[in-house]
Design a protein around this motif. Structure first.
Motif, PDB file in Angstrom:
ATOM      1  N   LYS A 162      -8.353   2.921  -4.362  1.00 11.73           N
ATOM      2  CA  LYS A 162      -8.407   4.137  -3.540  1.00 11.73           C
ATOM      3  C   LYS A 162      -7.433   5.182  -4.071  1.00 11.73           C
ATOM      4  O   LYS A 162      -7.733   6.381  -4.091  1.00 11.73           O
ATOM      5  CB  LYS A 162      -8.093   3.802  -2.081  1.00 11.73           C
ATOM      6  CG  LYS A 162      -9.176   2.983  -1.391  1.00 11.73           C
ATOM      7  CD  LYS A 162      -8.778   2.605   0.030  1.00 11.73           C
ATOM      8  CE  LYS A 162      -9.871   1.748   0.692  1.00 11.73           C
ATOM      9  NZ  LYS A 162      -9.484   1.308   2.056  1.00 11.73           N
ATOM     10  N   LYS A 220     -16.647   3.825  -2.946  1.00 12.92           N
ATOM     11  CA  LYS A 220     -15.953   3.280  -1.780  1.00 12.92           C
ATOM     12  C   LYS A 220     -15.133   2.071  -2.229  1.00 12.92           C
ATOM     13  O   LYS A 220     -15.494   0.925  -1.980  1.00 12.92           O
ATOM     14  CB  LYS A 220     -16.947   2.906  -0.684  1.00 12.92           C
ATOM     15  CG  LYS A 220     -17.608   4.116  -0.048  1.00 12.92           C
ATOM     16  CD  LYS A 220     -18.465   3.723   1.142  1.00 12.92           C
ATOM     17  CE  LYS A 220     -19.079   4.949   1.814  1.00 12.92           C
ATOM     18  NZ  LYS A 220     -19.921   4.586   2.983  1.00 12.92           N
ATOM     19  N   PRO A 221     -14.029   2.326  -2.911  1.00 13.01           N
ATOM     20  CA  PRO A 221     -13.202   1.238  -3.440  1.00 13.01           C
ATOM     21  C   PRO A 221     -12.644   0.358  -2.332  1.00 13.01           C
ATOM     22  O   PRO A 221     -12.333   0.834  -1.246  1.00 13.01           O
ATOM     23  CB  PRO A 221     -12.087   1.979  -4.182  1.00 13.01           C
ATOM     24  CG  PRO A 221     -12.056   3.343  -3.585  1.00 13.01           C
ATOM     25  CD  PRO A 221     -13.464   3.658  -3.205  1.00 13.01           C
ATOM     26  N   LYS A 222     -12.480  -0.930  -2.650  1.00 12.64           N
ATOM     27  CA  LYS A 222     -12.046  -1.903  -1.660  1.00 12.64           C
ATOM     28  C   LYS A 222     -10.534  -2.053  -1.592  1.00 12.64           C
ATOM     29  O   LYS A 222      -9.975  -2.284  -0.523  1.00 12.64           O
ATOM     30  CB  LYS A 222     -12.682  -3.268  -1.949  1.00 12.64           C
ATOM     31  CG  LYS A 222     -14.201  -3.268  -1.875  1.00 12.64           C
ATOM     32  CD  LYS A 222     -14.693  -2.917  -0.489  1.00 12.64           C
ATOM     33  CE  LYS A 222     -16.212  -2.975  -0.406  1.00 12.64           C
ATOM     34  NZ  LYS A 222     -16.712  -2.607   0.920  1.00 12.64           N
ATOM     35  N   LYS A 229       0.812  -1.218   0.000  1.00 16.51           N
ATOM     36  CA  LYS A 229       0.000   0.000   0.000  1.00 16.51           C
ATOM     37  C   LYS A 229       0.847   1.270   0.000  1.00 16.51           C
ATOM     38  O   LYS A 229       0.653   2.169  -0.826  1.00 16.51           O
ATOM     39  CB  LYS A 229      -0.955  -0.009   1.192  1.00 16.51           C
ATOM     40  CG  LYS A 229      -1.850   1.219   1.274  1.00 16.51           C
ATOM     41  CD  LYS A 229      -2.782   1.126   2.469  1.00 16.51           C
ATOM     42  CE  LYS A 229      -3.658   2.377   2.568  1.00 16.51           C
ATOM     43  NZ  LYS A 229      -4.582   2.301   3.728  1.00 16.51           N
ATOM     44  N   VAL A 271     -13.146   1.875  -8.688  1.00 16.76           N
ATOM     45  CA  VAL A 271     -13.456   2.920  -7.700  1.00 16.76           C
ATOM     46  C   VAL A 271     -14.896   2.792  -7.211  1.00 16.76           C
ATOM     47  O   VAL A 271     -15.259   3.353  -6.176  1.00 16.76           O
ATOM     48  CB  VAL A 271     -13.228   4.350  -8.265  1.00 16.76           C
ATOM     49  CG1 VAL A 271     -11.778   4.545  -8.665  1.00 16.76           C
ATOM     50  CG2 VAL A 271     -14.171   4.654  -9.425  1.00 16.76           C
ATOM     51  N   THR A 303       1.139   3.787  -3.157  1.00 22.11           N
ATOM     52  CA  THR A 303       0.618   5.154  -2.990  1.00 22.11           C
ATOM     53  C   THR A 303       1.680   6.178  -3.343  1.00 22.11           C
ATOM     54  O   THR A 303       1.437   7.109  -4.127  1.00 22.11           O
ATOM     55  CB  THR A 303       0.136   5.380  -1.538  1.00 22.11           C
ATOM     56  OG1 THR A 303      -0.891   4.438  -1.232  1.00 22.11           O
ATOM     57  CG2 THR A 303      -0.416   6.792  -1.369  1.00 22.11           C
ATOM     58  N   PRO A 310      -6.443  -0.875  -2.016  1.00 22.23           N
ATOM     59  CA  PRO A 310      -5.607   0.333  -1.991  1.00 22.23           C
ATOM     60  C   PRO A 310      -5.375   0.892  -3.389  1.00 22.23           C
ATOM     61  O   PRO A 310      -5.365   2.113  -3.578  1.00 22.23           O
ATOM     62  CB  PRO A 310      -4.302  -0.166  -1.360  1.00 22.23           C
ATOM     63  CG  PRO A 310      -4.732  -1.296  -0.484  1.00 22.23           C
ATOM     64  CD  PRO A 310      -5.842  -1.979  -1.245  1.00 22.23           C
TER      65      PRO A 310
END
Length: 316
Positions: free
Chosen positions: A148, A141-143, A90, A123, A94, A145
């Motif tokens: 997101k 509300k994406p599941k 993650k 997404v 990111t 990472p």
């Protein structure tokens, strides 16, 4: 007209590089990749119909694009994309994906380059019969990472004042390219089937719908965007169709009769079924209608000798 493609050795980027000559207004193409996900084999024997140049660059370096001039369009394919692996990576994903996009944004703003940005239909993370680009925030509300991060990227672009761009939320990619990857559902299923191994299906997902996009349709999106100069600083869903896992497996069985299925649990797929609408893009004049059948057939042809070689236990 000159175009720059980041992540040019990847699944999507390599297909675009191979077919960019089909966009007549493109006279020169710059290919960028850091070689971390795919090797240079993705650019072997590219079409001589295009004027192509390849550069090894890491977009985490803010100055990595500074020496490129007179670029008209930029297709941004460079990012870490394995959604399932994103749970364990993650922080790395990111940092990498956002840094890469920021480098691209700064370059495009400074040089007045029009940007094609790839997001994901993942997404959409909450149950609904049909979701589209105007859906309420509660449906975003994406599941994973990865998904997101894509939403963060979209919001980052929306804040830009001096940038012309279009964001396309791509369905899960399927199909053959020189940089083909096998972590996405259809390609992974084909790979398992070719090896005569179990196709692992998430326990609750057999009859759940997901949006998919043929890599051939992905190219049609880029071609349309460039030929029509389609940059409205907006978001559009792009998909070849909504299919259940069961429907995908049936398509594979057309070409590979003996398919074994094993049910497993996985955090990433514990979301409910949904359809994604592509009406908004169709209203702009682009209809994507490539079925996945050809992509599945081509992928299995690519792997046609895999079953034989997979039986070899080790070096002689």
């Amino acid at each position: 007209m000159k175009i720059l493609i980041t992540g040019a050795l990847g699944h999507i980027g390599s297909y675009v590089a191979e077919n960019i000559h089909k966009i007549k207004k493109v006279k020169e193409t710059i290919l960028i990749d850091n070689l971390k996900s795919n090797g240079p084999s993705s650019i072997y024997n590219l079409s001589k119909k295009s004027k192509l140049s390849f550069y090894i660059r890491d977009l985490n370096n803010k100055k990595s694009l500074n020496d490129f001039k007179n670029i008209d369009y930029l297709i941004h394919c460079a990012s870490m994309t394995n959604a399932e692996k994103s749970f364990e990576r993650k922080k790395e994903m990111t940092k990498n994906n956002l840094n890469c996009l920021k480098t691209v944004i700064n370059f495009c703003k400074l040089r007045k380059v029009k940007l094609i940005h790839i997001s994901s239909t993942s997404v959409y993370g909450k149950q609904a019969d049909l979701v589209d680009e105007t859906c309420e925030k509660k449906y975003l509300k994406p599941k994973s990472p990865y998904a997101k991060i894509k939403l963060i990227e979209e919001n980052l672009l929306k804040k830009q004042k001096k940038l012309k761009y279009t964001t396309f939320r791509f369905g899960t990619i399927a199909g053959v390219s020189k940089g083909i990857r096998f972590h996405t559902a259809v390609n992974k299923f084909c790979f398992n089937a070719a090896l005569n191994e179990n196709i692992t299906v998430y326990k609750t997902a057999l009859h759940q719908y997901r949006p998919y996009l043929s890599v051939r349709d992905a190219f049609k999106v880029f071609k349309f965007c460039i030929e029509k100069d389609f940059f409205k600083n907006d978001v559009y869903n792009a998909l070849s169709g909504n299919f259940t896992v069961n429907q995908i497996i049936k398509k594979i069985k057309k070409y590979k009769k003996k398919v074994k299925i094993k049910f497993v649990k996985s955090e990433i797929m514990n979301q409910l079924s949904y359809h994604v609408s592509d009406v908004k893009l169709k209203k702009e004049g682009l209809k994507l209608n490539n079925t996945l059948d050809k992509d599945i057939k081509n992928t299995l042809i690519l792997l046609k000798n895999t079953e034989i070689t997979s039986t070899v236990s080790g070096p002689s």
